[in-house]
Scaffold this active site. Structure first.
Site, mmCIF file in Angstrom:
data_model
loop_
_atom_site.group_PDB
_atom_site.id
_atom_site.type_symbol
_atom_site.label_atom_id
_atom_site.label_comp_id
_atom_site.label_asym_id
_atom_site.label_seq_id
_atom_site.Cartn_x
_atom_site.Cartn_y
_atom_site.Cartn_z
ATOM 1 N N ASP A 35 60.845 4.038 57.470
ATOM 2 C CA ASP A 35 61.499 4.682 58.615
ATOM 3 C C ASP A 35 60.530 4.929 59.761
ATOM 4 O O ASP A 35 59.324 5.060 59.552
ATOM 5 C CB ASP A 35 62.031 6.065 58.195
ATOM 6 C CG ASP A 35 63.336 5.967 57.439
ATOM 7 O OD1 ASP A 35 63.749 4.843 57.096
ATOM 8 O OD2 ASP A 35 63.934 7.027 57.185
ATOM 9 N N HIS A 178 57.546 5.907 55.207
ATOM 10 C CA HIS A 178 57.470 5.960 56.678
ATOM 11 C C HIS A 178 56.305 5.118 57.186
ATOM 12 O O HIS A 178 55.175 5.276 56.712
ATOM 13 C CB HIS A 178 57.293 7.412 57.137
ATOM 14 C CG HIS A 178 58.495 8.276 56.856
ATOM 15 N ND1 HIS A 178 58.750 8.796 55.618
ATOM 16 C CD2 HIS A 178 59.511 8.666 57.659
ATOM 17 C CE1 HIS A 178 59.879 9.492 55.664
ATOM 18 N NE2 HIS A 178 60.369 9.437 56.891
HETATM 19 ZN ZN LIG Z 1 63.037 9.346 60.414
#
Ligand SMILES: [Zn+2]
Length: 233
Positions: A35, A178
């Site tokens: 992400d 992430h």
């Molecule tokens: Zn996010």
């Protein structure tokens, strides 16, 4: 009589053997997802590792992060067998937005991804995994969550991230990581995690491929937030 019975049962026994061996040979599947990209610092480091180990992943990108420069990371990702999906345009708290704002977050991100990659996303990861029924109603994409390792917390070491992932990961899981700028510990954790999971017999696939291989076609607006593709609610 005994011989006749045996002959009659033979095809059934053979069939049952075939099924068993197919089931045993089907690899366990796992999907890496990232992400908050794309960016020019950490996204390429993640891509380097994926390329080194020859595994694909799914990137859930923020629309406003995409420009002529960062888009090159998306096209490289696709060339490595990865996919690009939607993580909203501004990364705000969408449960506090109007229906029109929610729709705009999704549409603008879909459009800019399609502009650079030629493919329109069909999956959506809600920012902060902040969801409500209004969002499920307004958004036709399949909602994806995932199994995480707190990799947005700077104090979590690469070893700790790796340990959490190793303890949690199982067949059908979507792992939520992430590639935000400077997330070096996740890059290091990946370097340990991918080869170890391969050694344990797992095959890495994109989230789309995992749905396909498991024979699941999620219907829009089904209200499910998937962390494992085998989930039914
Ligand atoms: Zn996010």
């Amino acid at each position: 009589m005994t011989r006749l019975l045996s002959l009659a049962l033979l095809p059934l026994i053979m069939l049952s053997c075939t099924c068993t061996s197919n089931r045993e040979s089907a690899p366990m599947l796992i999907a890496l997802s990232f992400d908050d990209g794309p960016n020019d610092v950490t996204t390429p480091q993640v891509l380097d590792i994926l390329e080194e180990f020859q595994v694909p992943a799914s990137f859930f990108v923020i629309g406003q992060n995409i420009n002529d420069d960062t888009a090159k990371q998306m096209t490289r990702a696709i060339s490595l067998g990865c996919e690009i999906q939607n993580h909203s345009f501004t990364h705000g708290f969408m449960t506090q937005m109007s229906k029109e704002q929610i729709e705009e977050e999704i549409r603008k991100t879909d459009e800019i991804i399609e502009k650079y990659t030629g493919t329109r996303p069909w999956m959506f990861r809600p920012p902060f995994i902040d969801v409500n029924p209004a969002m499920h109603e307004a958004i036709g994409h399949t909602f994806i969550c995932g199994v995480g390792c707190f990799d947005w917390e700077p104090q979590r070491s690469a070893q700790e991230r790796y340990d959490i992932l190793m303890a949690a990961a199982k067949d059908g899981d979507i792992l939520l990581l992430h590639d935000m700028t400077g997330n070096d510990d996740t890059v290091e954790a990946l370097r340990m995690f991918i080869p170890e999971m391969k050694k344990r017999g797992y095959k890495f696939v994109t989230v789309s491929e995992m749905f396909n291989r498991k024979g699941i076609s999620p219907s829009p607006h089904n209200g499910i937030l998937y962390s494992n593709v085998l989930q039914t609610k």
